[in-house]
Write a protein that holds these residues in place. Structure first.
Motif, short mmCIF file in Angstrom:
data_model
loop_
_atom_site.label_atom_id
_atom_site.label_comp_id
_atom_site.label_asym_id
_atom_site.label_seq_id
_atom_site.Cartn_x
_atom_site.Cartn_y
_atom_site.Cartn_z
N ILE A 54 7.58 31.52 5.79
CA ILE A 54 8.81 31.54 4.99
C ILE A 54 9.48 32.91 5.20
O ILE A 54 8.82 33.94 5.11
CB ILE A 54 8.53 31.33 3.48
CG1 ILE A 54 7.80 30.01 3.25
CG2 ILE A 54 9.83 31.38 2.68
CD1 ILE A 54 7.43 29.75 1.79
N PHE A 88 12.43 35.28 3.84
CA PHE A 88 13.38 35.57 2.76
C PHE A 88 14.41 36.59 3.23
O PHE A 88 14.04 37.61 3.79
CB PHE A 88 12.66 36.20 1.56
CG PHE A 88 11.78 35.27 0.78
CD1 PHE A 88 10.51 34.96 1.25
CD2 PHE A 88 12.20 34.72 -0.42
CE1 PHE A 88 9.66 34.11 0.52
CE2 PHE A 88 11.36 33.87 -1.15
CZ PHE A 88 10.10 33.56 -0.67
N ILE A 127 10.62 28.24 7.21
CA ILE A 127 11.66 27.90 6.25
C ILE A 127 12.48 29.16 5.99
O ILE A 127 11.91 30.25 5.85
CB ILE A 127 11.03 27.38 4.94
CG1 ILE A 127 10.40 26.01 5.18
CG2 ILE A 127 12.03 27.34 3.80
CD1 ILE A 127 9.46 25.55 4.10
N THR A 129 15.08 31.11 3.44
CA THR A 129 15.51 31.03 2.05
C THR A 129 16.32 32.25 1.64
O THR A 129 16.15 33.34 2.19
CB THR A 129 14.31 30.84 1.09
OG1 THR A 129 14.80 30.70 -0.24
CG2 THR A 129 13.37 32.03 1.14
N ASN A 130 17.22 32.01 0.72
CA ASN A 130 18.04 33.08 0.15
C ASN A 130 18.63 32.52 -1.15
O ASN A 130 18.45 31.34 -1.45
CB ASN A 130 19.13 33.50 1.15
CG ASN A 130 19.50 34.98 1.00
OD1 ASN A 130 19.46 35.53 -0.10
ND2 ASN A 130 19.85 35.63 2.10
N VAL A 186 16.48 25.10 5.42
CA VAL A 186 16.90 26.10 4.43
C VAL A 186 16.57 25.57 3.04
O VAL A 186 16.90 24.43 2.71
CB VAL A 186 18.42 26.35 4.53
CG1 VAL A 186 18.87 27.32 3.44
CG2 VAL A 186 18.79 26.88 5.92
N ILE A 187 15.91 26.38 2.25
CA ILE A 187 15.67 26.02 0.84
C ILE A 187 16.19 27.16 -0.02
O ILE A 187 15.71 28.28 0.08
CB ILE A 187 14.16 25.80 0.57
CG1 ILE A 187 13.62 24.65 1.45
CG2 ILE A 187 13.92 25.51 -0.92
CD1 ILE A 187 12.13 24.43 1.30
N PRO A 188 17.20 26.88 -0.84
CA PRO A 188 17.76 27.96 -1.67
C PRO A 188 16.74 28.39 -2.73
O PRO A 188 16.01 27.54 -3.27
CB PRO A 188 18.96 27.30 -2.37
CG PRO A 188 19.12 25.95 -1.76
CD PRO A 188 17.84 25.59 -1.08
N ALA A 189 16.67 29.64 -2.99
CA ALA A 189 15.80 30.15 -4.06
C ALA A 189 16.22 31.56 -4.42
O ALA A 189 16.47 32.39 -3.55
CB ALA A 189 14.34 30.15 -3.62
N ASP A 199 12.28 28.91 -9.31
CA ASP A 199 12.82 28.74 -7.96
C ASP A 199 11.73 28.95 -6.90
O ASP A 199 11.63 28.19 -5.93
CB ASP A 199 13.95 29.75 -7.68
CG ASP A 199 15.30 29.28 -8.21
OD1 ASP A 199 15.33 28.42 -9.12
OD2 ASP A 199 16.33 29.77 -7.72
N LEU A 206 10.20 26.32 -4.23
CA LEU A 206 10.20 26.68 -2.80
C LEU A 206 8.82 26.48 -2.18
O LEU A 206 8.69 25.85 -1.12
CB LEU A 206 10.65 28.14 -2.66
CG LEU A 206 10.47 28.78 -1.28
CD1 LEU A 206 11.35 28.09 -0.24
CD2 LEU A 206 10.79 30.27 -1.34
#
Lengths: 269, 269, 269, 269
Positions: free
Chosen positions: B12, B14, B38, B40-41, B62-65, B72, B76
């Motif tokens: 992941i 970030f 993945i 994420t932001n 993309v997974i928003p968090a 969140d 994720l």
């Protein structure tokens, strides 16, 4: 397993003696990663050890050289430049010896003639090697020079006796010569600070096995083996670490960052 | 160029925003090295930036968090474990924000509400991410966690204002959580201390261009670029650095080890 | 014994609670060395502790203040400036509290509301105190500000839990605010990193007695007592250390510099 | 001004040459603080310098000794023990010399015979002095040993050439011998890392005045003068710092903790 990380790279490896040597493992891993290199050690070490087995295995050549002798190092680099038909990319310095340790002298009682010799072999040799390489412009742009060290350079480990001070000196050389290599030749210089490893040199340290056991127990990931060490040094010789220079890098399972924890407290009971 | 260093590894990342982000370059390089990951932001950053371009390019999702939100991060990781059908191998934390910097407040005059927010985003988020990963046992043995930092954690750089203190805190988290990850899960945690890089976040720092120029001039190898940084982080995610943990590692062209030299003296004239 | 080292100097001492407090000993020693000072602590601590005994003994006054409250600190400094009829010369910050430690939560399981509170009390309070002193121009040229810390800021001591991270943050504040105090006001700021001491706060740390025992055994000179600590802080408040600033200074019997030695090995047997 | 901090204490001060010497100022301050001491330097330095003026002023005696000569140091300690009728309490090592610097050789081009000599004088002499003191049990419980050093031991200052490496070695000796002094004799050993000071030795460093200027400009409190340095060393010889050992202590106006700031940026314009 190979990633071809050192494809096309040429180097000189100082200090392989037998299969317990860290330099030996580095040579094996460098070979797997497609580097070409020259192995070197003192004539006496070449007789005592098994370096020719290693050279066969890694398709490398052996050139004897006493790393405290300017003329030996000059000949070594001259031959290397001819052998490779050009400059080299990496150097490993894995050289350390203390007569005071062998003679079981404690730190406050060391012999100063032994000290001069040990300092010359364990620390000044690193400067001499770089000086000759410097004078002969023997290293390619973005080359990488690594010397091995131990945390006794920063904290007191009584059984390392005068070797502790040599390692402080060695790390200082890396920083200071690293500056010049950086600005003039874009070459990096670092020291790698390892877990204790049971090599021929370590065998002369009194109580080394207890030491090894404790270090392993206290390191959150356990001691780094010579294999772990070799893997790490490969990354430092590769093109992936080009801007890392003048550093002292711990590959020690976290030992350098522990304080008092349950494991230490449990020893007490 | 690819060495397949991360073949089979899942992670992941970030903090990628646009092509100037360090996390962006790490994602590109990780993809080249055959990792799956993945991105994420925060939802806001996803709207502002170009992360979907990156996800397309790197075949990632993309997974928003919001990395300050426990729920969140939980979602994720739940999604990540399902998506990969198992545990992950690496995490990159590239998150930092200071409202005090944006508001041009000097260090002695910072606002404490802004401080609380900046600390939570820039430092505590790293603890939160690791805590959730810990609770969910989401990381494979010999996994690797990396957060990005800057030398302002160790020396005074007035233009980094409160970010300096956040980075000190962040590095402390790496050491302290690294101990637990090490003994229980054989996972390593390190911070990488970079040269200044002209990212979106950096743009809010007053006088950043002068800063960048001086840092480059004073670093024996010049500033490490975000590309250099990405290369280095790849080595830390790879299996070649398994025993390196709880460290703060400088990838800075030697900046951290310079004193007063000719270059500095020449500025004066 | 007195050397009159602080003759004519005025200060504020934060954090004395009872005779085990380090701040208590500093107050006693500062009094012996002829300083005048104000004692301060939270209203709750004033009720619980014996600070009025100390104030009587040291001919000082007590002003209650919660060091996380800007308005309390403002009132404190306003009163101090009136009481002394002018600026002060020294400040001692001896404030630390972790609810996570009290609640016996381990580092990977800390509560983030407790964290915010602990960070505010243990670290941000130091910034707040200096900010108010800064705004009010309350400190004389060549004044001295000291905060107390522990080596858990640099290495992992699991029983210090989140306090480790607060101490990293605190030391960072000292460096960063120290720069501004230095250039503008010729005031120095340092942290003193002590041996563990059995204070009221320490009593909440699980296994503290084992900890104290081991630390004492492993320190070449034994643990520094609160008396040793007070003596040392007197030197930092005196005019003899005017150019020492932005440092983290160990008064720890050598603990910070030990590695593996016979004493550690003997624990194993 | 005197606090009688060294009342009743006896010591040996190595390295005073003329009134610019740091050791000279330490002697003057130690005298003011009521210490008795012996001054020592090489026979050649005694001829060149003005040490007898100092001895008259401070009511001390002068005993010539080459600090690289075991027999000279033995005679010195024998005489000291007789002169004082007992053990001593403090030692100052202020000895440093580099022929490579005098000969204007750059770091990559140093001469190794000069190196051996410089190392012996600047670093090994500290071990030799402590070894003789150790063998003769010449130091009282809670005694204090201090050697002077410079930050070139930690970062690169090209103009310090090989002196940088000597200082690393010297600091390492302090740590390692400090351990033994601590556990056996309750004696502490520290190094003090100073601002650059314009002494006779410094005069041989090329570009030293620019260096001094920049260091002063970049240090938040300005350079520490030899007077500041002497004041600080008095605290280390006093009973107020008994548990401080194996440390390298910066008395440098904050120089060691600065990064890039406005002052540096302004140089550029």
């Amino acid at each position: 397993m190979s990633y071809n990380l050192l494809m096309g790279k040429k180097g000189i490896i100082f200090g392989a003696l037998d299969e317990n040597s860290i330099a030996w493992k580095v040579a094996e891993r460098a070979y797997e990663e497609k580097a070409s290199f020259i192995l070197t050690n003192t004539p006496a070490s070449l007789r005592m050890g098994k370096i020719y087995d290693l050279s066969k295995k890694t398709k490398s050549i052996v050139i004897p050289a006493d790393a405290t002798s300017i003329s030996d190092i000059e000949i070594l680099f001259d031959k290397a430049l001819i052998f490779f038909g050009g400059k080299i990319d990496f150097i490993l310095h894995s050289i350390a010896m203390s007569i005071n340790i062998r003679k079981k002298l404690e730190y406050p009682c060391i012999n100063y003639d032994f000290l001069k010799k040990g300092w010359d072999i364990s620390a000044v040799s690193f400067h001499k090697i770089m000086k000759i390489a410097w004078d002969k412009k023997a290293i390619n742009k973005w080359g990488s020079i690594v010397a091995l060290t131990y945390i006794a350079s920063k904290r007191n480990f009584p059984s390392y006796v005068d070797m502790s001070d040599y390692k402080s000196y060695l790390e200082s050389i890396a920083r200071n010569f690293g500056y010049f290599w950086g600005i003039k030749e874009k070459v990096r210089v670092n020291t790698v600070s390892l877990s204790p490893i049971y090599t021929k040199a370590a065998a002369s340290i009194s109580g080394f096995k207890d030491f090894l056991y404790l270090s392993n127990k206290l390191s959150p990931l356990g001691n780094a083996s010579s294999q772990d060490c070799a893997d790490y040094i490969i990354t430092l010789f590769s093109d992936l670490t080009r801007k890392v220079t003048m550093q002292n890098l711990y590959n020690d399972g976290g030992f350098s960052k522990i304080g008092i924890n349950e494991c230490l407290i449990s020893l007490k009971d």
